[in-house]
Structures are given as C-alpha cells and as structure tokens.
Enzyme design. Structure first.
Site, short mmCIF file in Angstrom:
data_model
loop_
_atom_site.label_atom_id
_atom_site.label_comp_id
_atom_site.label_asym_id
_atom_site.label_seq_id
_atom_site.Cartn_x
_atom_site.Cartn_y
_atom_site.Cartn_z
N ARG A 148 46.17 -51.03 -31.70
CA ARG A 148 47.07 -50.59 -32.76
C ARG A 148 47.29 -51.69 -33.80
NH1 ARG A 148 49.23 -45.70 -31.01
NH2 ARG A 148 51.15 -45.69 -32.22
N ASN B 59 43.84 -24.23 -26.87
CA ASN B 59 42.69 -24.65 -27.64
C ASN B 59 41.99 -25.81 -26.94
OD1 ASN B 59 41.11 -24.45 -30.16
ND2 ASN B 59 41.81 -26.53 -30.38
N ASP C 288 48.67 -41.33 -34.80
CA ASP C 288 50.05 -41.22 -35.25
C ASP C 288 50.36 -42.25 -36.34
OD1 ASP C 288 49.64 -43.28 -33.52
OD2 ASP C 288 51.31 -42.84 -32.19
N ASP D 48 53.86 -35.30 -22.12
CA ASP D 48 54.83 -36.01 -21.29
C ASP D 48 56.13 -36.32 -22.03
OD1 ASP D 48 53.78 -37.80 -23.06
OD2 ASP D 48 53.42 -39.39 -21.61
N ARG E 92 46.31 -33.65 -17.39
CA ARG E 92 47.53 -33.76 -16.60
C ARG E 92 48.12 -32.36 -16.50
NH1 ARG E 92 50.58 -38.92 -19.22
NH2 ARG E 92 50.27 -37.70 -21.09
N ASP F 87 53.67 -34.65 -27.35
CA ASP F 87 52.80 -34.95 -26.21
C ASP F 87 53.25 -34.18 -24.99
OD1 ASP F 87 51.31 -36.69 -27.73
OD2 ASP F 87 52.45 -38.46 -27.14
#
Length: 909
Positions: free
Chosen positions: A866, A713, A823, A736, A667, A734
C-alpha cells in the site's frame, strides 16, 4: 401259540383298569364343578334367613351402613369428589357451547361484512380506473404524444444540398446533412478502408497502424455505410520521401470514393501530423462539403466552425509513461520561463507578382510584418536583467524542419522535455505570418508543455489552438497578443501559486484526456463533431453479472445469535419492496446547453468526459454540481427526541434505496453469516456478491433467504458498473465487515446529503516520510483522516463508471498486480474529481467481525504494497489529490462512548 395268547390277555387287563379309573375321575370332577357351587350357594343364602332380618352378612344393606365399613370410607370420598368435578365440567361444557354459538354468529357477521367490503373495494377500483382513464384522456388532450423522429436516409444517387456560394462559406448549416444524423441515431461513423486508397502507399505506416487500432476500440464505428452519419477518410500524414499527389489528381481520387455523393457531405478528411514540418497538401484542393481535420491551416483555407484543428499525433503506438512525467508540485521550478527556437525566414520577396499557387508559395509571399524582432529583444533583456532565472535561445545547433515564418524546434524531443521539466512557463510563439492560423510546430510545443506540466504561454492571439471551439484554453494556458510582449514578465510574476497550480492541473487534464494517445485523439475528434451537431453521447455499457449456481438455504433470521440491529430502529415507517432509482434520460436541451461547460470545466464534481460519455440513464449531473442549492439538515428531522429523525430518511430524493456489493474470497461460512445479518435491513434493494476467487463455491453451499434478491457474481472486480445495480447508492462491503443496521442506516442518510463523496466507516490517512521522501499509508488512530476504505462505504454508481473506464489504466494494472489498493485508488479518484475529502460516520474504531478467519490485510506485505501504491498513484496523477479532514458526522442517538484521550479529535454535528 399259548405263550403268545396268554401274553395278550395279561396285557389287556391293565388297559381296562386305566380306562375305568379315568371314567371315575371324570365323573367326580364334574360333580365337584357343578353340584358343589350349587350347594354352597344354597348354604350361604340360608345363613341370613337363620340369623334374622337385622343380621345380614352377604345380602344388601341400607344406604349409609356400607360407609360405616372402615376400609371403604376412602372410596366413598373419591366418589363424591369425582361427582363434583363431573358437575363442574358439565357446567363449563355448556358455557363453552354457548360461547361457540356466539362466535359462530360473529363469524357469519364478519363474512357478511367482508363480502360488503369486497363490493365496496371493487367499486372503488372501478372509480379509480375510471379516474385514471379520465386523467390520461385529459393529459392526452393537453400534451400531444411525441414519437421519435423518423430517420430518412437519402438515396444512393442523392444530388446533395444546394452548393454554397464559395468553398470558404461552408458551415455546418449549409454543408452538413443533418438528415443522416438524427438525434436518436447514436452517431454511427463509417471509416474507409485505408488499403483501398490510391494514395495508401504514401501514408506513414505508423499513422496507419495507430489509426486502425483506434478505430477498432471506438464505440461509434459501424460497418454499414448506408446508415452512417459520418464518413472518415485518412489522407495523411505522408511519408517524407513521398511527394503529395497533384491537387487535380487528389480531387479525382476523392470524388471516386464510393460514398462521396458528388460533393462529399458528411465526410471528414483526417490528416494526423507526427512532425513539426508537415505537408499541407490539401491546400488548393477542392474538398467540396467535406470537412478537414488537421493541425496546419492557412487563413484562406480554414473554415471557422466547420474545419477542425487537431492536436499532433506524438504517441502514435505507445502509451505515455507516467513514471517519467514530473510531479505538479512544487509550483515554481528552476526557470520562470524558457524558449528554444530559431526563426525560419521567408524564402520569397514580397514584391513578387502573381497569385500564389501552392501552400509553400503562399507562405513565402509577404515578409513577416510582426513583432518577432521586438520579442527577441525583450526576452533577451529579461534574461540579462537576472531578476528571474529564464532560458531563451534563438539559435539552434540542429533545428527541426519547419514551415516558413515559423519558429523551428531545437534538438531532439527528449532534450526539449528535459528543459521543460524545470520550467514553470513555456513560451509558444505563433508564426510570424498572420495568415498561418495553425501550425503543427506550435501544436507540438503546446503538446510537450502540457505533457510535462509546464504552463504554456502563447504569444499571438490570432493562432488557433486545437479544438479551440470547445476547449477554454484560458484555463490551462496564457494567451497574450504579441504587442504585449514587453509586459509579459510582469504578467507571469503576478500569478499566484494557486492560480498556477490550477492551470497546471487543467493542462494535465487536457493532455491526458484529449491528446496523450492516438485513441484519445480520434475519440476527441469524433466527440467534437458529435457535440457540434448536438447528438447525445452513446452510453457506456454496463458490466453483465453472471450468476453462479447455488442452492437456497434456510430462511434468514432464524439464528438469534446473528441478529445485530443496534439499539435504535432507524428503518422506514413502512416496509417497501425493492425499487430502482429514478432514471434520468438526458434531454437534448441539456446536451446542447452544457456542451461548453462539459468540455472545459476543470476536475470538479462529476466531470463529463466527452470522448468517454456516461450512460444517459444516469442521474443528472446538475443534481450533484449544485452544492449550494441548500440541502436539508441530516436526517430531515426537526430535532427533539429523535422520532422525526427515525421516521425521515433525509436527503433531497423522497424515495431511495441502496445496493450492497459484497466482496468475498473463499470464506463461505463468513459470507453466509454476513448475508444473514442483512435480513430486515431497511432500504436495501438487493445484494450483489462478487465471488473474487477462481475457485467456485462448494456444491452443497446453502445461501440464506433474506427476502431480497442475492445476485451471486463470479470472478470480477468490486467496482465494475454491474447491470444488476439499479440504485444510485452502492454500499461496498467486505464479507468480514461487521456493521449494525442502525450504523448502516445512518451512513446511508449521510451519503444522501453528500452524494458526490465517499461516506463510510473505517478511516485511514496518508503521511509524508521525511527521511525517505515518500508517502506512507497509515492505519493508526488519528485525529484526522484522508481516506475511507471501501470495505464498508457508500459511493455513487457514477464512480464505478469512472473507475472502470475513465481512470488511467496504469492504476488498474497496479491493482491487478498486487491484488490490493483498489480502495486507495477509489479514494484518489473521488478526491481528484471533487477536490473534497471523504466523510467518516459513527464512532466504531473497528468494523471487522470477531472470530472471522485471518484477512489478507494481516499479512506483513500488505502495508508495504500500500505504500508503493500511494506513491505510484501520486506519480500518475501528478500530485497528491487526497485531502485531510478532522470532520466526522455522528448522531447523539448513538450514545457515543469515546476513550478519554480521543474526545478532542472529532467535531460533531
């Protein structure tokens, strides 16, 4: 002929006439152009003379008479206006010329003042330089310069140290050559090639393969024997069908090793046991100054503080299956305690004369004059009383081979584990003969109990448990002298659930860290020796960041639409250039004094793992352990209107910055906008962009210039300890995530007050699904939370090391499989280590940027994955480490606007 001539003459007359006419016309035109103007001029000049002096029509008139002409009055007014403006402009020009002259004089005066200031500055620099030189001289006088110790290696024909008085008197101070292991050596270890041993064909093939695989992955192994500090020799375990070599022959073979140097100093003879009945063929073998590391020792053989009792090598080439390990809760299981075993009686009479010659003869000597009979009777009485459900069996259908006077294991390993899985406590009865201070059978029972979360109860305080010099076994096991067997039932029932859960967690930590794999066993063995001789651990290598090709773009800050600094200026008083966090070089005093605590402390803030040491340039661990040292109030201010808060960063470190690690995935426009929004962010050291996509960025992509380094990177995880990260604080974000500068600054201030925790913005929580008996991941708004997503959160770089190198590999494999849950894994890790919940700051309910492309989290399978991750992580850790909290840190300066139905959900400070 005439016709021709007549024709010529007739034709010549018209031509002549035309020529005469042209001459006449030229003359008339000349007359008109020359004489007619002269005549007209004369006539016009004579008109005024004929009319008199008062009737001049074409001649000059007096001054005001021309203005009387009506058609030229406007021209007169214009002339007068222009004249006035010219006069005014002239006056201004003269005034400006005067001002220019005065400014030129001031410029000259300023130049003279600058020259004078330069001279004064040069003098001050000279004074400062002289002062610094004088200060260095003064410090040099009071503090002599220290240099690293010179490493002196003995010659090949080194005669060795003076021999000890007896083999049993060998200790590190008398039998270990410290000259080969300076403090700055890095602890190089040389491993003999197993194939070169004369007894290599008799060693168990699985042990050889496991040992070779562990050696390859160890960071201390060196191929240069001349610089080695330690020499490892694998001597067993031998195959069942292979008889051990005679002691005299084995001594000759050991002395024939290339670097034995007559007495074997700095050598370690390693004997790994895979069976409960192991051959102690090193008994009655003179090993000189070489240490012995094995799981079975006789009292006459064991040299306290020199030899090592190691754990058995149960998982030789296999990794533990966390899915088969039972959970740590509920605390109480079906049986209060269990024991299955059969006593192996002595094979010889105590009346036999003559000194024993072999290990078996020594063990068959005296009958066990201990409390074994009382133990049997007491445990049977507890079982018959039915006060608690216990399981004790003193006979086996198929007992495993064991040493004399030892309690043999019953049945297969899988059957024993099934019984232990439903046992709160597991009894480990020491051998009846007190001379057998350590045995592989007891080590096997201890290993199996820790593996399935059963709390070991060791009957016999004379028994030496693995690595007992450095591991505080009282935190994971109950060690009771055999005479107190009658009080054992009362003792076990008196323990609270909290105490039992703490011991179970500590036991799980010891098993997983030191005993679970062959690699852990070897690493623990080397760490034990390295810690005993006080050599600091080698640092973990940081991950190199490979910069991807890029083009510099426009200067950031030119787009006013991207500016979002918030309502308050929470930046520093003055802008400072990027600087790294102070590096802490772990001194050797700290290494020596903290050895015992580092090995034995239960999971707590910033736990040290001896066999996976951290980089010594990381900040001091004590810096984070002293939670009661008294932190200053958040912000470091004194209240009031907020000016003090605005000028002070807070925390206990005067100067500090943080590094932004931004994860992106194809993006580019969103990434560029997010980078540009970081322009002017206070205390920002640099930005590391993790390009987490196999597709490189576009060739024509222009990266914004925000005045700070942007390291691009490629293709790696966000939690790797990058070498370009030079600050302790990391802001993981992030591409966004849309955060204002004041929110980021406030989060950084809060993190400085709680450096061992995750401090961030998006809060989430876990919940128990009663219907499906499993854990769920929930992102709904709630009055409590247990996780702060690392899509916008601060954490210490220390956790990047733990996540990448210490956290169980099974969790990282799960993250790679789903490309999700990293996370959640970080929250599990930090909560497991600190036993504290994360901290949420600010009042933002959402932190995603408006108008950004759809994120991966919007996929329907995102939450399903998740859910699976949370349940799998719980199985790996053995319990749910996440902790709930209703605490949120906020500032009244943010002018929080909360919905009326959520104002009761949070506590403010």
């Amino acid at each position: 002929m005439q016709r021709n001539g007549g024709g010529a003459g007739a034709g010549g007359q018209p031509w002549l006439l035309r020529r005469v006419r042209l001459t006449w016309l030229s003359f008339m035109l000349f007359f008109i152009l020359v004489f007619f103007p002269l005549i007209a001029h004369y006539y016009l000049t004579t008109i005024d003379e004929a009319g008199g002096p008062e009737k001049h029509i074409f001649g000059p008139r007096p001054g005001g008479e021309l203005c009387e002409a009506k058609h030229v009055q406007d021209l007169c007014r214009i002339r007068e206006s222009v004249s006035e403006e010219l006069l005014q402009l002239e006056a201004k020009r003269q005034e400006l010329n005067g001002e220019i002259s005065r400014l030129n004089m001031r410029i000259e005066a300023c130049k003279r003042s600058i020259d004078s200031a330069k001279q004064d500055l040069l003098q001050l620099k000279n004074v400062i330089s002289q002062t610094e030189h004088s200060y260095k001289e003064l410090m040099a006088q009071n503090q002599p310069k220290l240099s690293l110790p010179v490493r002196l290696l003995p010659d090949k024909e080194d005669p060795g140290l003076p021999p000890p008085k007896s083999a049993r008197s060998c200790r590190l101070r008398s039998c270990f050559d410290y000259a080969r292991c300076p403090l700055t050596s890095g602890f190089p270890v040389y491993v003999y090639d197993t194939a070169s041993y004369p007894w290599a064909d008799f060693i168990d093939p699985l042990v050889k393969q496991a040992f070779a695989a562990s050696v390859k992955s160890n960071i201390y192994i060196t191929d240069n024997p001349s610089i080695a500090c330690l020499y490892l020799v694998l001597v067993g375990e031998l195959q069942e069908s292979s008889p051990p070599p005679p002691p005299s022959e084995l001594e000759k073979q050991l002395k024939a090793l290339p670097y034995w140097r007559s007495d074997g100093h700095n050598h370690v003879l390693v004997h790994f046991s895979r069976k409960s009945m192991t051959q102690n063929f090193l008994y009655n073998v003179s090993t000189g100054r070489a240490a012995v590391a094995q799981s079975t020792f006789l009292e006459q053989q064991y040299r306290e503080g020199f030899d090592l009792v190691v754990s058995p090598l149960v998982h030789a080439l296999s990794e533990p299956n966390f899915l088969e390990v039972p959970p740590q809760v509920p605390v109480k299981r079906k049986y209060l305690f269990t024991f299955q075993g059969e006593r192996v009686e002595s094979l010889r009479s105590s009346l036999q004369e003559g000194p024993p010659q072999t290990f078996e003869e020594e063990m068959e000597g005296d009958p066990p004059a201990d409390y074994d009979d009382r133990i049997i009777g007491t445990l049977k009485a507890v079982q018959d009383s039915h006060l608690d459900q216990v399981l004790v069996e003193f006979t086996c259908k198929n007992p495993r081979p064991s040493l004399p006077t030892e309690w043999a294991l019953c049945g297969e390993r899988e059957d024993r584990l099934e019984v232990l899985k439903v046992s709160t406590f597991g009894l480990v009865i020491a051998p009846g003969d007190g001379q057998l201070v350590a045995s592989a059978g007891c080590g096997m029972r201890l290993f199996e109990a820790l593996e399935v979360g059963t709390i070991p109860v060791v009957l016999g305080d004379h028994s030496r448990l693995p690595y007992h010099q450095l591991i505080r076994w009282s935190e994971a096991a109950i060690i009771v002298p055999k005479p107190r067997v009658t009080e054992l039932h009362f003792l076990l029932r008196s323990l609270s659930d909290n105490d039992m859960l703490a011991m179970r967690r500590q036991g799980r930590f010891l098993w997983e860290t030191y005993f679970s794999t062959s690699e852990n066993v070897l690493n623990t063995l080397l760490a034990c020796i390295r810690t005993s001789i006080q050599v600091p651990a080698a640092p973990i290598k940081e991950e190199p960041a490979h910069e991807i090709p890029h083009k510099a773009g426009k200067l950031a800050g030119t787009d006013a639409n991207l500016a979002d600094n918030g309502d308050l200026d929470l930046g520093p008083v003055e802008t400072e250039p990027p600087y790294a966090s102070p590096r802490f070089l772990r001194n050797f005093t700290y290494t020596a004094s903290e050895t015992y605590r580092a090995w034995n402390r239960a999971p707590g803030p910033f736990h040290l793992f001896p066999h996976t040491p951290l980089d010594p340039v990381l900040p001091s661990e004590a810096k984070f352990l002293g939670s009661g040292t008294g932190f200053r109030p958040i912000g470091g201010g004194t209240g009031g209107s907020g000016k003090e808060f605005q000028a002070a960063l807070g925390g206990n470190v005067p100067r500090e910055q943080f590094t932004v690690v931004m994860l992106t995935y194809e993006r580019e426009e969103v990434l560029m906008n997010s980078l540009e929004r970081l322009n002017g962010l206070p205390y920002l050291n640099k930005v590391v962009v993790v390009w987490n996509s196999p597709k490189p960025p576009s060739d024509d992509l222009l990266w914004p210039d925000i005045g700070l380094p942007i390291v691009k990177n490629s293709l790696n995880n966000r939690f790797l300890p990058w070498d370009v990260v030079e600050t302790e604080a990391i802001l993981s974000i992030d591409d966004d995530a849309h955060l204002r500068h004041d929110e980021i600054m406030f989060g950084f201030r809060v993190w400085r007050e709680a450096r061992d925790r995750i401090v961030g913005f998006p809060g989430r929580y876990h919940a128990w699904d009663v219907n499906h008996q499993s854990w769920l991941y929930n992102s709904n708004y709630s009055c409590e939370l247990s996780m702060v997503l690392t899509g916008a959160a601060f954490f210490h770089k220390y956790y990047a090391y733990l996540y990448s190198y210490v956290m169980p590999q099974a969790i990282r494999d799960m993250v790679d499989e789903y490309i999700n849950c990293e996370d959640i894994a970080m929250n599990f890790l930090v909560s497991h280590i600190t036993r504290k919940p994360p901290i949420k700051v600010t009042s933002r309910w959402t932190f995603r940027c408006p108008g950004c492309p759809q994120a991966l989290s919007h996929d329907d399978s995102h939450f399903h994955e998740r859910h699976k991750c949370i349940n799998f992580f719980v199985k790996v850790y053995g319990y749910m480490p996440l902790l709930y909290t209703q605490f949120r840190v906020d500032s009244v300066l943010f002018k929080t606007r909360l919905p009326h139905d959520k104002t009761k959900c949070f506590k403010f400070i």
